[in-house]
Design a protein around this motif. Structure first.
Motif, PDB file in Angstrom:
ATOM      1  N   PRO A 155      -5.913   1.379  -3.564  1.00  0.00           N
ATOM      2  CA  PRO A 155      -6.151   0.213  -4.432  1.00  0.00           C
ATOM      3  C   PRO A 155      -4.895  -0.271  -5.155  1.00  0.00           C
ATOM      4  O   PRO A 155      -4.718  -1.467  -5.370  1.00  0.00           O
ATOM      5  CB  PRO A 155      -7.196   0.727  -5.429  1.00  0.00           C
ATOM      6  N   TYR A 156      -4.008   0.651  -5.506  1.00  0.00           N
ATOM      7  CA  TYR A 156      -2.783   0.279  -6.222  1.00  0.00           C
ATOM      8  C   TYR A 156      -1.767  -0.378  -5.285  1.00  0.00           C
ATOM      9  O   TYR A 156      -0.846  -1.066  -5.744  1.00  0.00           O
ATOM     10  CB  TYR A 156      -2.156   1.509  -6.867  1.00  0.00           C
ATOM     11  N   ALA A 157      -1.936  -0.141  -3.992  1.00  0.00           N
ATOM     12  CA  ALA A 157      -1.009  -0.708  -3.012  1.00  0.00           C
ATOM     13  C   ALA A 157      -1.599  -1.913  -2.297  1.00  0.00           C
ATOM     14  O   ALA A 157      -0.944  -2.504  -1.431  1.00  0.00           O
ATOM     15  CB  ALA A 157      -0.623   0.367  -1.986  1.00  0.00           C
ATOM     16  N   GLY A 158      -2.859  -2.256  -2.628  1.00  0.00           N
ATOM     17  CA  GLY A 158      -3.504  -3.373  -1.951  1.00  0.00           C
ATOM     18  C   GLY A 158      -3.842  -3.056  -0.506  1.00  0.00           C
ATOM     19  O   GLY A 158      -3.853  -3.943   0.355  1.00  0.00           O
ATOM     20  N   ALA A 159      -4.121  -1.788  -0.209  1.00  0.00           N
ATOM     21  CA  ALA A 159      -4.407  -1.360   1.157  1.00  0.00           C
ATOM     22  C   ALA A 159      -5.895  -1.043   1.317  1.00  0.00           C
ATOM     23  O   ALA A 159      -6.549  -0.563   0.394  1.00  0.00           O
ATOM     24  CB  ALA A 159      -3.580  -0.126   1.508  1.00  0.00           C
ATOM     25  N   ASP A 160      -6.431  -1.311   2.520  1.00  0.00           N
ATOM     26  CA  ASP A 160      -7.830  -1.001   2.807  1.00  0.00           C
ATOM     27  C   ASP A 160      -7.906   0.185   3.767  1.00  0.00           C
ATOM     28  O   ASP A 160      -6.877   0.767   4.154  1.00  0.00           O
ATOM     29  CB  ASP A 160      -8.545  -2.224   3.394  1.00  0.00           C
ATOM     30  N   ASP A 161      -9.131   0.544   4.166  1.00  0.00           N
ATOM     31  CA  ASP A 161      -9.307   1.690   5.066  1.00  0.00           C
ATOM     32  C   ASP A 161      -8.595   1.493   6.397  1.00  0.00           C
ATOM     33  O   ASP A 161      -8.058   2.449   6.968  1.00  0.00           O
ATOM     34  CB  ASP A 161     -10.804   1.940   5.308  1.00  0.00           C
ATOM     35  N   ALA A 162      -8.612   0.272   6.887  1.00  0.00           N
ATOM     36  CA  ALA A 162      -7.953  -0.003   8.172  1.00  0.00           C
ATOM     37  C   ALA A 162      -6.460   0.299   8.076  1.00  0.00           C
ATOM     38  O   ALA A 162      -5.869   0.885   8.999  1.00  0.00           O
ATOM     39  CB  ALA A 162      -8.184  -1.454   8.580  1.00  0.00           C
ATOM     40  N   LEU A 205      -5.980   4.177   7.980  1.00  0.00           N
ATOM     41  CA  LEU A 205      -6.141   4.796   9.304  1.00  0.00           C
ATOM     42  C   LEU A 205      -4.977   4.458  10.219  1.00  0.00           C
ATOM     43  O   LEU A 205      -4.511   5.301  11.000  1.00  0.00           O
ATOM     44  CB  LEU A 205      -7.468   4.340   9.921  1.00  0.00           C
ATOM     45  N   ALA A 206      -4.506   3.207  10.133  1.00  0.00           N
ATOM     46  CA  ALA A 206      -3.374   2.799  10.967  1.00  0.00           C
ATOM     47  C   ALA A 206      -2.125   3.597  10.619  1.00  0.00           C
ATOM     48  O   ALA A 206      -1.365   4.010  11.506  1.00  0.00           O
ATOM     49  CB  ALA A 206      -3.116   1.298  10.802  1.00  0.00           C
ATOM     50  N   LEU A 207      -1.904   3.850   9.333  1.00  0.00           N
ATOM     51  CA  LEU A 207      -0.732   4.612   8.917  1.00  0.00           C
ATOM     52  C   LEU A 207      -0.824   6.069   9.363  1.00  0.00           C
ATOM     53  O   LEU A 207       0.169   6.667   9.791  1.00  0.00           O
ATOM     54  CB  LEU A 207      -0.577   4.541   7.393  1.00  0.00           C
ATOM     55  N   LEU A 208      -2.020   6.643   9.279  1.00  0.00           N
ATOM     56  CA  LEU A 208      -2.189   8.019   9.738  1.00  0.00           C
ATOM     57  C   LEU A 208      -1.910   8.137  11.235  1.00  0.00           C
ATOM     58  O   LEU A 208      -1.294   9.109  11.687  1.00  0.00           O
ATOM     59  CB  LEU A 208      -3.606   8.513   9.410  1.00  0.00           C
ATOM     60  N   GLU A 209      -2.322   7.146  11.999  1.00  0.00           N
ATOM     61  CA  GLU A 209      -1.986   7.116  13.429  1.00  0.00           C
ATOM     62  C   GLU A 209      -0.484   6.985  13.614  1.00  0.00           C
ATOM     63  O   GLU A 209       0.114   7.664  14.459  1.00  0.00           O
ATOM     64  CB  GLU A 209      -2.697   5.950  14.113  1.00  0.00           C
ATOM     65  N   ALA A 228       3.274   8.645   5.049  1.00  0.00           N
ATOM     66  CA  ALA A 228       2.224   7.624   5.159  1.00  0.00           C
ATOM     67  C   ALA A 228       1.889   7.054   3.785  1.00  0.00           C
ATOM     68  O   ALA A 228       1.669   5.845   3.632  1.00  0.00           O
ATOM     69  CB  ALA A 228       0.976   8.220   5.806  1.00  0.00           C
ATOM     70  N   THR A 229       1.885   7.913   2.766  1.00  0.00           N
ATOM     71  CA  THR A 229       1.576   7.461   1.403  1.00  0.00           C
ATOM     72  C   THR A 229       2.629   6.475   0.908  1.00  0.00           C
ATOM     73  O   THR A 229       2.292   5.473   0.271  1.00  0.00           O
ATOM     74  CB  THR A 229       1.495   8.664   0.452  1.00  0.00           C
ATOM     75  N   THR A 230       3.898   6.750   1.216  1.00  0.00           N
ATOM     76  CA  THR A 230       4.959   5.843   0.762  1.00  0.00           C
ATOM     77  C   THR A 230       4.845   4.466   1.400  1.00  0.00           C
ATOM     78  O   THR A 230       5.316   3.474   0.837  1.00  0.00           O
ATOM     79  CB  THR A 230       6.358   6.406   1.081  1.00  0.00           C
ATOM     80  N   LEU A 231       4.199   4.390   2.573  1.00  0.00           N
ATOM     81  CA  LEU A 231       4.144   3.129   3.315  1.00  0.00           C
ATOM     82  C   LEU A 231       2.893   2.307   3.031  1.00  0.00           C
ATOM     83  O   LEU A 231       2.732   1.212   3.590  1.00  0.00           O
ATOM     84  CB  LEU A 231       4.214   3.427   4.818  1.00  0.00           C
ATOM     85  N   LEU A 232       2.017   2.793   2.156  1.00  0.00           N
ATOM     86  CA  LEU A 232       0.736   2.110   1.916  1.00  0.00           C
ATOM     87  C   LEU A 232       0.904   0.635   1.561  1.00  0.00           C
ATOM     88  O   LEU A 232       0.198  -0.225   2.088  1.00  0.00           O
ATOM     89  CB  LEU A 232      -0.033   2.818   0.800  1.00  0.00           C
ATOM     90  N   GLY A 233       1.838   0.339   0.666  1.00  0.00           N
ATOM     91  CA  GLY A 233       2.020  -1.043   0.228  1.00  0.00           C
ATOM     92  C   GLY A 233       3.042  -1.809   1.034  1.00  0.00           C
ATOM     93  O   GLY A 233       3.448  -2.904   0.621  1.00  0.00           O
ATOM     94  N   ASP A 234       3.472  -1.259   2.183  1.00  0.00           N
ATOM     95  CA  ASP A 234       4.519  -1.875   3.010  1.00  0.00           C
ATOM     96  C   ASP A 234       5.734  -2.241   2.157  1.00  0.00           C
ATOM     97  O   ASP A 234       6.188  -3.382   2.143  1.00  0.00           O
ATOM     98  CB  ASP A 234       3.978  -3.118   3.715  1.00  0.00           C
ATOM     99  N   PRO A 235       6.301  -1.259   1.440  1.00  0.00           N
ATOM    100  CA  PRO A 235       7.384  -1.543   0.495  1.00  0.00           C
ATOM    101  C   PRO A 235       8.705  -1.860   1.190  1.00  0.00           C
ATOM    102  O   PRO A 235       8.937  -1.469   2.338  1.00  0.00           O
ATOM    103  CB  PRO A 235       7.488  -0.249  -0.300  1.00  0.00           C
ATOM    104  N   GLN A 236       9.570  -2.535   0.456  1.00  0.00           N
ATOM    105  CA  GLN A 236      10.908  -2.857   0.943  1.00  0.00           C
ATOM    106  C   GLN A 236      11.830  -1.647   0.887  1.00  0.00           C
ATOM    107  O   GLN A 236      12.704  -1.472   1.718  1.00  0.00           O
ATOM    108  CB  GLN A 236      11.502  -3.998   0.100  1.00  0.00           C
ATOM    109  N   VAL A 237      11.633  -0.790  -0.131  1.00  0.00           N
ATOM    110  CA  VAL A 237      12.536   0.332  -0.377  1.00  0.00           C
ATOM    111  C   VAL A 237      11.798   1.651  -0.205  1.00  0.00           C
ATOM    112  O   VAL A 237      10.692   1.827  -0.718  1.00  0.00           O
ATOM    113  CB  VAL A 237      13.121   0.254  -1.809  1.00  0.00           C
TER     114      VAL A 237
END
Length: 331
Positions: A108-115, A118-122, A148-157
């Protein structure tokens, strides 16, 4: 207000200092990390790498100096998970949660949903383990989950502390390719490690610190250029070897074994035994010497590359007295 465009994705450390009582963990540290590149943040254990990352993330307050991301301190970033992904350790997981539930906690803090989860875990190779409890994960699997956790919000850094710790050789190879992929997307990737050999195949730039001070900052190509070239040659024809060295203007190092026999053709910088000689030469490659020996019809029994490698350079740098300040120039 957004920072100026030229600062977007840039990590900047300026005169950063952190004291814990009498302990000087970080001292007058300055460097920049640019977008679209993988930077290795290197130094021995206890050199101040993690403390620097903690100050970048607002988890520790600098004694003096500044640490900014895209021109702002971390505390001033409105949606941090969408701008900065950080993994300082791979142990901060609830053992009873599944890998998917762990990502759901931060989603929720990264604006990410279940999809997205799951995509990041893959993407990090945990698709089959998404619904397994993290308590049963290996250290390498936890490292992948942290990524995978760091990539939840598709960050720049991305700021990653020892991300290869616990990965097997296949995992390390995967990580190198994955970091290169992220940098290819224009992301800023900072990877800390205490071993250059772990990151040298994946990084574009290096920042090396020791005892909390900057020792060296450059591209990998510039660091590689510091490597010395040397070879060791053994020939049964000491006289012929001496003539070749004189003709080429090559001066051997001091003897590598016993002192040379009196009256031989190679009396300085050679070990001579029963007419044979062994010499070490600087700034000469094996290919260069081999071609010269072939042209001179000189018999060679051994020709070894004794050049200094990147890990040797790194170890020499961090072993150097770092009590004086450095501005990032090569040392």
């Amino acid at each position: 207000m957004e920072p100026p465009g030229q600062d977007q994705g840039t990590v900047s450390v300026r005169n950063l200092t952190k004291h814990f009582g009498a302990v000087r963990a970080v001292q007058d540290l300055s460097f920049d990390i640019r977008p679209g590149r993988v930077t290795g943040f290197l130094g021995p254990n206890g050199s101040g790498k993690t403390t620097t990352l903690r100050m970048l993330l607002g988890l520790a307050t600098p004694t003096s100096g500044t640490a900014t991301i895209s021109g702002r301190p971390y505390a001033q970033i409105a949606q941090p998970l969408r701008e900065v992904g950080a993994a300082l350790e791979a142990t901060s997981f609830h053992p009873g949660r599944t890998g998917l539930d762990h990502l759901r906690t931060y989603a929720p803090y990264a604006g990410a949903d279940d999809a997205r989860c799951l995509a990041l875990l893959e993407q990090v190779g945990l698709g089959q383990a998404a619904r397994r409890r993290v308590g049963g994960y290996s250290l390498g699997m936890r490292q992948r989950l942290a990524l995978a956790t760091t990539l939840l919000g598709d960050p720049q850094v991305l700021l990653l502390d020892e991300p290869s710790n616990g990965l097997d050789p296949e995992g390390i190879r995967w990580l190198r390719g994955f970091l290169r992929h992220l940098a290819g997307q224009g992301k800023t990737v900072l990877v800390s490690s205490h071993m250059l050999s772990e990151v040298q195949q994946s990084v574009d730039d290096v920042v090396i610190i020791a005892a909390g001070r900057l020792i060296h900052a450059s591209s990998m190509d510039e660091l590689s250029a510091l490597a010395s070239t040397s070879i060791q040659v053994t020939s049964p024809d000491a006289a012929g070897l001496g003539k070749l060295l004189a003709a080429r203007g090559w001066t051997p190092r001091p003897p590598v074994t016993d002192a040379p026999a009196e009256g031989t053709a190679v009396e300085q910088g050679a070990a001579v035994e029963r007419g044979a000689a062994t010499v070490e030469l600087d700034d000469v490659t094996t290919a260069e010497f081999g071609a010269a020996a072939f042209s001179a019809d000189l018999e060679i029994h051994a020709l070894m590359d004794k050049s200094e490698g990147l890990e040797d350079i790194f170890l020499r740098m961090i072993a150097t007295d770092s009590g004086s300040s450095s501005d990032g120039a090569k040392r």
